[in-house]
Design a protein around this motif. Structure first.
Motif, PDB file in Angstrom:
ATOM      1  N   ALA A 141      70.751  54.873  36.073  1.00 37.39           N
ATOM      2  CA  ALA A 141      71.967  54.779  35.442  1.00 37.39           C
ATOM      3  C   ALA A 141      72.524  55.629  34.048  1.00 37.39           C
ATOM      4  O   ALA A 141      71.813  55.774  33.712  1.00 37.39           O
ATOM      5  CB  ALA A 141      72.026  53.468  35.433  1.00 37.39           C
ATOM      6  N   ALA A 142      73.327  56.362  33.882  1.00 36.93           N
ATOM      7  CA  ALA A 142      73.182  56.877  33.037  1.00 36.93           C
ATOM      8  C   ALA A 142      75.572  56.516  32.983  1.00 36.93           C
ATOM      9  O   ALA A 142      75.377  56.797  33.592  1.00 36.93           O
ATOM     10  CB  ALA A 142      73.217  58.290  33.290  1.00 36.93           C
ATOM     11  N   GLY A 156      69.371  57.539  30.322  1.00 35.04           N
ATOM     12  CA  GLY A 156      69.887  56.670  30.836  1.00 35.04           C
ATOM     13  C   GLY A 156      68.737  55.040  30.937  1.00 35.04           C
ATOM     14  O   GLY A 156      68.179  55.275  30.406  1.00 35.04           O
ATOM     15  N   SER A 157      68.910  54.101  32.221  1.00 37.67           N
ATOM     16  CA  SER A 157      68.005  53.399  32.256  1.00 37.67           C
ATOM     17  C   SER A 157      67.629  53.585  33.811  1.00 37.67           C
ATOM     18  O   SER A 157      68.358  53.806  34.943  1.00 37.67           O
ATOM     19  CB  SER A 157      69.036  52.404  32.328  1.00 37.67           C
ATOM     20  OG  SER A 157      70.175  51.774  33.369  1.00 37.67           O
ATOM     21  N   HIS A 158      66.656  53.152  33.695  1.00 34.61           N
ATOM     22  CA  HIS A 158      65.327  53.281  35.023  1.00 34.61           C
ATOM     23  C   HIS A 158      65.570  52.116  35.531  1.00 34.61           C
ATOM     24  O   HIS A 158      64.806  50.918  34.732  1.00 34.61           O
ATOM     25  CB  HIS A 158      64.462  53.939  34.864  1.00 34.61           C
ATOM     26  CG  HIS A 158      62.940  53.180  36.067  1.00 34.61           C
ATOM     27  ND1 HIS A 158      62.329  53.462  35.507  1.00 34.61           N
ATOM     28  CD2 HIS A 158      63.005  54.328  37.202  1.00 34.61           C
ATOM     29  CE1 HIS A 158      61.407  52.796  37.676  1.00 34.61           C
ATOM     30  NE2 HIS A 158      62.378  53.488  37.594  1.00 34.61           N
ATOM     31  N   LYS A 198      75.307  59.915  38.443  1.00 31.82           N
ATOM     32  CA  LYS A 198      76.734  60.757  37.754  1.00 31.82           C
ATOM     33  C   LYS A 198      77.051  60.527  36.719  1.00 31.82           C
ATOM     34  O   LYS A 198      77.255  59.352  36.731  1.00 31.82           O
ATOM     35  CB  LYS A 198      77.632  60.756  39.399  1.00 31.82           C
ATOM     36  CG  LYS A 198      76.812  61.230  40.260  1.00 31.82           C
ATOM     37  CD  LYS A 198      77.735  60.787  41.386  1.00 31.82           C
ATOM     38  CE  LYS A 198      77.203  61.652  43.035  1.00 31.82           C
ATOM     39  NZ  LYS A 198      76.085  59.698  43.232  1.00 31.82           N
ATOM     40  N   ILE A 199      78.091  61.291  36.115  1.00 38.09           N
ATOM     41  CA  ILE A 199      77.765  61.084  35.116  1.00 38.09           C
ATOM     42  C   ILE A 199      79.492  61.627  34.371  1.00 38.09           C
ATOM     43  O   ILE A 199      79.729  62.714  34.763  1.00 38.09           O
ATOM     44  CB  ILE A 199      76.580  61.161  33.823  1.00 38.09           C
ATOM     45  CG1 ILE A 199      77.746  60.387  32.103  1.00 38.09           C
ATOM     46  CG2 ILE A 199      76.864  62.607  33.483  1.00 38.09           C
ATOM     47  CD1 ILE A 199      76.832  60.590  31.635  1.00 38.09           C
ATOM     48  N   CYS A 239      70.870  46.023  36.587  1.00 40.44           N
ATOM     49  CA  CYS A 239      71.011  47.353  37.269  1.00 40.44           C
ATOM     50  C   CYS A 239      72.140  47.565  38.359  1.00 40.44           C
ATOM     51  O   CYS A 239      72.690  46.377  38.594  1.00 40.44           O
ATOM     52  CB  CYS A 239      69.709  47.069  38.230  1.00 40.44           C
ATOM     53  SG  CYS A 239      69.875  48.852  39.609  1.00 40.44           S
ATOM     54  N   PRO A 240      72.941  48.698  38.293  1.00 42.38           N
ATOM     55  CA  PRO A 240      74.025  48.310  38.832  1.00 42.38           C
ATOM     56  C   PRO A 240      73.644  48.356  40.636  1.00 42.38           C
ATOM     57  O   PRO A 240      74.953  47.593  41.334  1.00 42.38           O
ATOM     58  CB  PRO A 240      74.809  49.801  38.968  1.00 42.38           C
ATOM     59  CG  PRO A 240      73.865  50.035  37.940  1.00 42.38           C
ATOM     60  CD  PRO A 240      72.423  49.730  37.409  1.00 42.38           C
TER      61      PRO A 240
END
Ligand code: ZN
Length: 138
Positions: A32-33, A22-24, A94-95, A39-40
């Motif tokens: 996020a994943a 994911g991303s941090h 969540k994914i 960044c959302p």
């Protein structure tokens, strides 16, 4: 630690290695994943790829009896349905993914909150084989 980039192809490369990435966001801390360059949460661009644990719990699910073309080609149909769910990872994001090893003859027996762990599914023949994310009960 992680050799993967923000390129969406790397999400699948990581899956092939049995890793969920994911991303941090370095500005607001949002995870996020799959990984996202922007960044959302805060729309910042100081994001980095991180490994996620792959553990989570089932938040929502549906059992699909009329499959998409890809899933029909994978052998799913009204007599052989499949389950797709939203999994809340212990890391936070969540994914959505296919949920394996559930009793689909009794969808009412599938419980929200079931603890799950990531796994992968290979689809396609040797040349076109792709690895997809899935979850199964712990
Ligand atoms: Zn952010």
């Amino acid at each position: 630690m992680v050799d993967f980039t923000m390129n969406s192809k790397d999400f699948y490369k990581a899956l092939k290695a049995q890793l969920l990435i994911g991303s941090h966001c370095q500005d607001c801390g949002y995870l996020a994943a799959p990984q996202r360059q922007i960044c959302p949460n805060c729309l910042g661009s100081k994001t980095e790829v991180v490994n996620l644990s792959g553990a989570g719990k089932l938040m929502a699910f549906t059992v699909i009896y009329v499959p998409s073309l890809m899933m029909a080609q994978a052998g799913y149909n009204a007599k052989n349905p499949y389950c797709v769910g939203i999994v809340e990872l212990v890391d936070g994001p969540k994914i959505s993914a296919q949920i394996l090893d559930m009793d689909l003859s009794k969808p009412e027996s599938i419980e929200i909150g079931t603890e799950l762990t990531m796994t992968t599914i290979q689809r396609g023949d040797a040349e076109n084989q792709k690895t997809y994310l899935a979850f199964k009960p712990m």
